[in-house]
Scaffold this motif. Structure first.
Motif, PDB file in Angstrom:
ATOM      1  N   ILE A  11       0.838  -1.208   0.000  1.00 46.32           N
ATOM      2  CA  ILE A  11       0.000   0.000   0.000  1.00 46.32           C
ATOM      3  C   ILE A  11       0.867   1.250   0.000  1.00 46.32           C
ATOM      4  N   ILE A  12       1.889   1.248   0.853  1.00 44.41           N
ATOM      5  CA  ILE A  12       2.771   2.414   0.956  1.00 44.41           C
ATOM      6  C   ILE A  12       3.593   2.590  -0.317  1.00 44.41           C
ATOM      7  N   GLU A  13       4.163   1.485  -0.797  1.00 43.92           N
ATOM      8  CA  GLU A  13       5.038   1.569  -1.972  1.00 43.92           C
ATOM      9  C   GLU A  13       4.295   2.106  -3.190  1.00 43.92           C
ATOM     10  N   HIS A  14       3.051   1.687  -3.375  1.00 41.62           N
ATOM     11  CA  HIS A  14       2.280   2.104  -4.546  1.00 41.62           C
ATOM     12  C   HIS A  14       1.397   3.321  -4.270  1.00 41.62           C
ATOM     13  N   GLU A  15       1.518   3.884  -3.081  1.00 42.45           N
ATOM     14  CA  GLU A  15       0.787   5.098  -2.705  1.00 42.45           C
ATOM     15  C   GLU A  15      -0.720   4.966  -2.956  1.00 42.45           C
ATOM     16  N   VAL A  16      -1.258   3.834  -2.494  1.00 46.73           N
ATOM     17  CA  VAL A  16      -2.687   3.564  -2.669  1.00 46.73           C
ATOM     18  C   VAL A  16      -3.462   4.258  -1.544  1.00 46.73           C
ATOM     19  N   ASP A  17      -4.569   4.892  -1.897  1.00 48.07           N
ATOM     20  CA  ASP A  17      -5.423   5.494  -0.877  1.00 48.07           C
ATOM     21  C   ASP A  17      -5.924   4.416   0.075  1.00 48.07           C
ATOM     22  N   TYR A  18      -5.969   4.749   1.361  1.00 48.19           N
ATOM     23  CA  TYR A  18      -6.313   3.787   2.405  1.00 48.19           C
ATOM     24  C   TYR A  18      -7.461   4.333   3.242  1.00 48.19           C
ATOM     25  N   TYR A  19      -8.403   3.416   3.629  1.00 47.87           N
ATOM     26  CA  TYR A  19      -9.551   3.863   4.405  1.00 47.87           C
ATOM     27  C   TYR A  19     -10.043   2.732   5.301  1.00 47.87           C
ATOM     28  N   GLU A  20     -10.611   3.106   6.440  1.00 46.99           N
ATOM     29  CA  GLU A  20     -11.180   2.148   7.375  1.00 46.99           C
ATOM     30  C   GLU A  20     -12.670   2.449   7.521  1.00 46.99           C
ATOM     31  N   PRO A  21     -13.527   1.739   6.774  1.00 48.26           N
ATOM     32  CA  PRO A  21     -14.967   2.047   6.775  1.00 48.26           C
ATOM     33  C   PRO A  21     -15.639   1.608   8.072  1.00 48.26           C
ATOM     34  N   ARG A  22     -16.746   2.262   8.377  1.00 49.88           N
ATOM     35  CA  ARG A  22     -17.497   1.939   9.583  1.00 49.88           C
ATOM     36  C   ARG A  22     -18.990   1.836   9.267  1.00 49.88           C
ATOM     37  N   ALA A  23     -19.671   1.065  10.079  1.00 56.36           N
ATOM     38  CA  ALA A  23     -21.111   0.829   9.879  1.00 56.36           C
ATOM     39  C   ALA A  23     -21.865   2.140   9.785  1.00 56.36           C
ATOM     40  N   GLY A  24     -22.788   2.179   8.837  1.00 52.14           N
ATOM     41  CA  GLY A  24     -23.591   3.379   8.619  1.00 52.14           C
ATOM     42  C   GLY A  24     -23.126   4.211   7.451  1.00 52.14           C
ATOM     43  N   GLU A  25     -21.907   3.974   6.964  1.00 59.13           N
ATOM     44  CA  GLU A  25     -21.407   4.740   5.823  1.00 59.13           C
ATOM     45  C   GLU A  25     -21.925   4.127   4.521  1.00 59.13           C
ATOM     46  N   ARG A  26     -22.185   4.999   3.552  1.00 58.38           N
ATOM     47  CA  ARG A  26     -22.686   4.559   2.252  1.00 58.38           C
ATOM     48  C   ARG A  26     -21.871   5.218   1.144  1.00 58.38           C
ATOM     49  N   PHE A  27     -21.628   4.466   0.085  1.00 59.24           N
ATOM     50  CA  PHE A  27     -20.796   4.951  -1.009  1.00 59.24           C
ATOM     51  C   PHE A  27     -21.371   4.512  -2.350  1.00 59.24           C
ATOM     52  N   ASP A  28     -21.130   5.330  -3.356  1.00 55.98           N
ATOM     53  CA  ASP A  28     -21.366   4.951  -4.743  1.00 55.98           C
ATOM     54  C   ASP A  28     -20.006   4.772  -5.389  1.00 55.98           C
ATOM     55  N   ILE A  29     -19.772   3.600  -5.932  1.00 52.04           N
ATOM     56  CA  ILE A  29     -18.562   3.364  -6.723  1.00 52.04           C
ATOM     57  C   ILE A  29     -19.045   2.997  -8.113  1.00 52.04           C
ATOM     58  N   GLY A  30     -19.006   3.975  -9.007  1.00 52.58           N
ATOM     59  CA  GLY A  30     -19.656   3.783 -10.296  1.00 52.58           C
ATOM     60  C   GLY A  30     -21.147   3.597 -10.055  1.00 52.58           C
ATOM     61  N   SER A  31     -21.705   2.574 -10.676  1.00 53.27           N
ATOM     62  CA  SER A  31     -23.141   2.316 -10.530  1.00 53.27           C
ATOM     63  C   SER A  31     -23.440   1.318  -9.414  1.00 53.27           C
ATOM     64  N   LEU A  32     -22.431   0.985  -8.625  1.00 54.55           N
ATOM     65  CA  LEU A  32     -22.624   0.072  -7.499  1.00 54.55           C
ATOM     66  C   LEU A  32     -22.742   0.875  -6.205  1.00 54.55           C
ATOM     67  N   GLN A  33     -23.781   0.575  -5.435  1.00 55.96           N
ATOM     68  CA  GLN A  33     -23.966   1.217  -4.131  1.00 55.96           C
ATOM     69  C   GLN A  33     -23.489   0.276  -3.032  1.00 55.96           C
ATOM     70  N   ILE A  34     -22.738   0.806  -2.094  1.00 55.14           N
ATOM     71  CA  ILE A  34     -22.210   0.006  -0.989  1.00 55.14           C
ATOM     72  C   ILE A  34     -22.672   0.608   0.327  1.00 55.14           C
ATOM     73  N   THR A  35     -23.231  -0.253   1.183  1.00 56.15           N
ATOM     74  CA  THR A  35     -23.607   0.144   2.535  1.00 56.15           C
ATOM     75  C   THR A  35     -22.796  -0.693   3.514  1.00 56.15           C
ATOM     76  N   VAL A  36     -22.058  -0.044   4.389  1.00 58.42           N
ATOM     77  CA  VAL A  36     -21.239  -0.747   5.380  1.00 58.42           C
ATOM     78  C   VAL A  36     -22.112  -1.044   6.598  1.00 58.42           C
ATOM     79  N   VAL A  37     -22.109  -2.309   7.050  1.00 56.22           N
ATOM     80  CA  VAL A  37     -22.945  -2.709   8.188  1.00 56.22           C
ATOM     81  C   VAL A  37     -22.127  -3.199   9.384  1.00 56.22           C
ATOM     82  N   ASN A  38     -20.802  -3.268   9.242  1.00 61.05           N
ATOM     83  CA  ASN A  38     -19.917  -3.650  10.344  1.00 61.05           C
ATOM     84  C   ASN A  38     -18.484  -3.319   9.934  1.00 61.05           C
ATOM     85  N   PRO A  39     -17.615  -2.920  10.890  1.00 58.23           N
ATOM     86  CA  PRO A  39     -17.825  -2.770  12.331  1.00 58.23           C
ATOM     87  C   PRO A  39     -18.249  -1.347  12.686  1.00 58.23           C
TER      88      PRO A  39
END
Length: 414
Positions: free
Chosen positions: A175-203
């Motif tokens: 992750i560090i070598e390729h400078e990839v964005d990093y994130y720690e999702p939490r329950a209740g967050e919602r995202f659109d990635i293209g036409s896919l919707q993601i709802t985080v339910v844990n933790p």
């Protein structure tokens, strides 16, 4: 006074490098924790047994910025088909979601195999929008570093739990070598990635238990939804129910490879899946998927597909309906895969109400809870036993499973 002036000057710079600092901190912590006695990743690493004891985190620092665009209204426009690949990676997990404007990989197989990158290349993957490591066990993040090295990856999600294995360190280094964005999702967050919707339910937060911290999410493409829970177990499923998380989905990847430590009845009823899918390896030492879970699903009339019988399972959807392609792992092709059934053993148990572990056949031994084909073979090789307590000599039978075996009352020594 000058000290505070310096802090005010450095604060904007600290905010800029925040994401990379999180990863660097995790890597530094991992190295410091493991520098005196670095555990090695071995093919026999058991992810079901909890080997480390952690104290609950006193404070959870929530990330200030969400990496993916948050869900907005109206819903994304569906312009083509999405394909979901439940990749056969043996006793591990790796699921690829491909759509007209997204490519997402949830988990990346085992550390002792090299099958994920070749599969991704075989289906035309060129870049990955999101790579999710549900939790730090080596049968889930095993080849994440190889994926990051092989493809441009825009973003990585991990739970935030830290491990001391070389597998975990390799992932952080990539992750560090390729400078990839990093994130720690939490329950209740919602995202659109293209036409896919993601709802985080844990933790919601971390406790130090990797399974409790497993990233769990519902992905929705049009009207078709899928639930992934990693290795979340009973207590985590109950917590999701108590929080009234939106877990309903037509397709459910069974928790913890189909283990009876997960997939409780109340959770399955709340998910209300039309199809259940598990990922596990043939003759695995854990006995996944557990008979109790398969029986429960069959009683609920939920068709079950698994990588043991079906190999890689592919689901194609237009956002309204879906089609399952799950061929049997035999030369004989079957148009419609059957549900996983649990047929009775071909021979009866010894007379009486117990199975003598010193004389019973392999088929009879497999009637005992936690004793699958591989453990039955080990049991026979370790005979004779002076008492049922000696079953802990078998790989994967610890104090907890021994209690289950004794409580069941089938195993005995005459």
């Amino acid at each position: 006074m000058s000290y505070f002036i310096v802090l005010l000057f450095l604060l904007p710079l600290l905010l800029v490098v925040r994401k990379k600092a999180i990863v660097s901190f995790l890597l530094l912590s991992t190295v410091l924790l493991g520098c005196t006695d670095q555990p090695l990743d071995l093919p026999t690493e058991q992810t079901e047994t909890k080997e480390e004891v952690y104290e609950p985190n006193e404070e959870v620092v929530e990330p200030e910025e969400a990496p993916a665009s948050e869900e907005t209204s109206p819903a994304p426009v569906i312009t083509g088909e999405a394909i979901i690949h439940f990749i056969d990676v043996g006793q591990g997990d790796a699921t690829l979601l491909q759509g007209p404007d997204f490519t997402i990989l949830i988990d990346a197989g085992r550390h002792d195999r090299e099958d994920v990158v070749p599969y991704l290349r075989s289906v035309g993957v060129e870049t990955i929008d999101l790579l999710v490591g549900t939790h730090p066990h080596a049968d889930h993040i095993g080849q994440m570093d190889k994926v990051i090295n092989a493809f441009p990856v825009k973003e990585v999600w991990m739970s935030g739990d830290s491990h001391t294995t070389q597998t975990f360190e390799r992932v952080l280094n990539a992750i560090i070598e390729h400078e990839v964005d990093y994130y720690e999702p939490r329950a209740g967050e919602r995202f659109d990635i293209g036409s896919l919707q993601i709802t985080v339910v844990n933790p919601v937060n971390l406790t130090g238990d990797f399974h409790e911290g497993s990233i769990s999410l519902v992905s929705r493409y049009g009207e078709v939804s899928l639930l992934f829970t990693g290795d979340a177990e009973k207590q985590t499923e109950e917590a999701m129910l108590s929080r009234k998380e939106p877990i309903q989905a037509q397709i459910f990847q069974l928790g913890h490879h189909g283990s009876s430590t997960s997939n409780i009845k109340r959770f399955l009823e709340a998910v209300a899946p039309e199809v259940a899918i598990y990922s596990a390896g043939l003759d695995n030492s854990y006995g996944h998927p557990h008979r109790e879970v398969i029986d429960r699903l069959n009683t609920m009339n939920i068709p079950v597909y698994g990588t043991i019988q079906n190999g890689t399972i592919i689901i194609t959807t237009d956002g309204k309906t879906y089609e399952i392609n799950a061929n049997m792992k035999t030369k004989q092709e079957e148009k419609q895969p059957e549900k996983v059934e649990t047929s009775p053993p071909p021979t009866a148990a010894p007379s009486g109400t117990c199975i003598d572990i010193n004389t019973a056949s392999l088929e009879q031994l497999e009637q005992i809870t936690h004793i699958g084909p591989e453990r039955a073979q080990q049991l026979v090789q370790l005979r004779p036993f002076k008492s049922v307590d000696e079953l802990t000599k078998i790989n994967g039978i610890g104090a907890g499973r021994l209690r289950d075996i004794k409580a069941e009352g089938l195993a005995c020594v005459n």
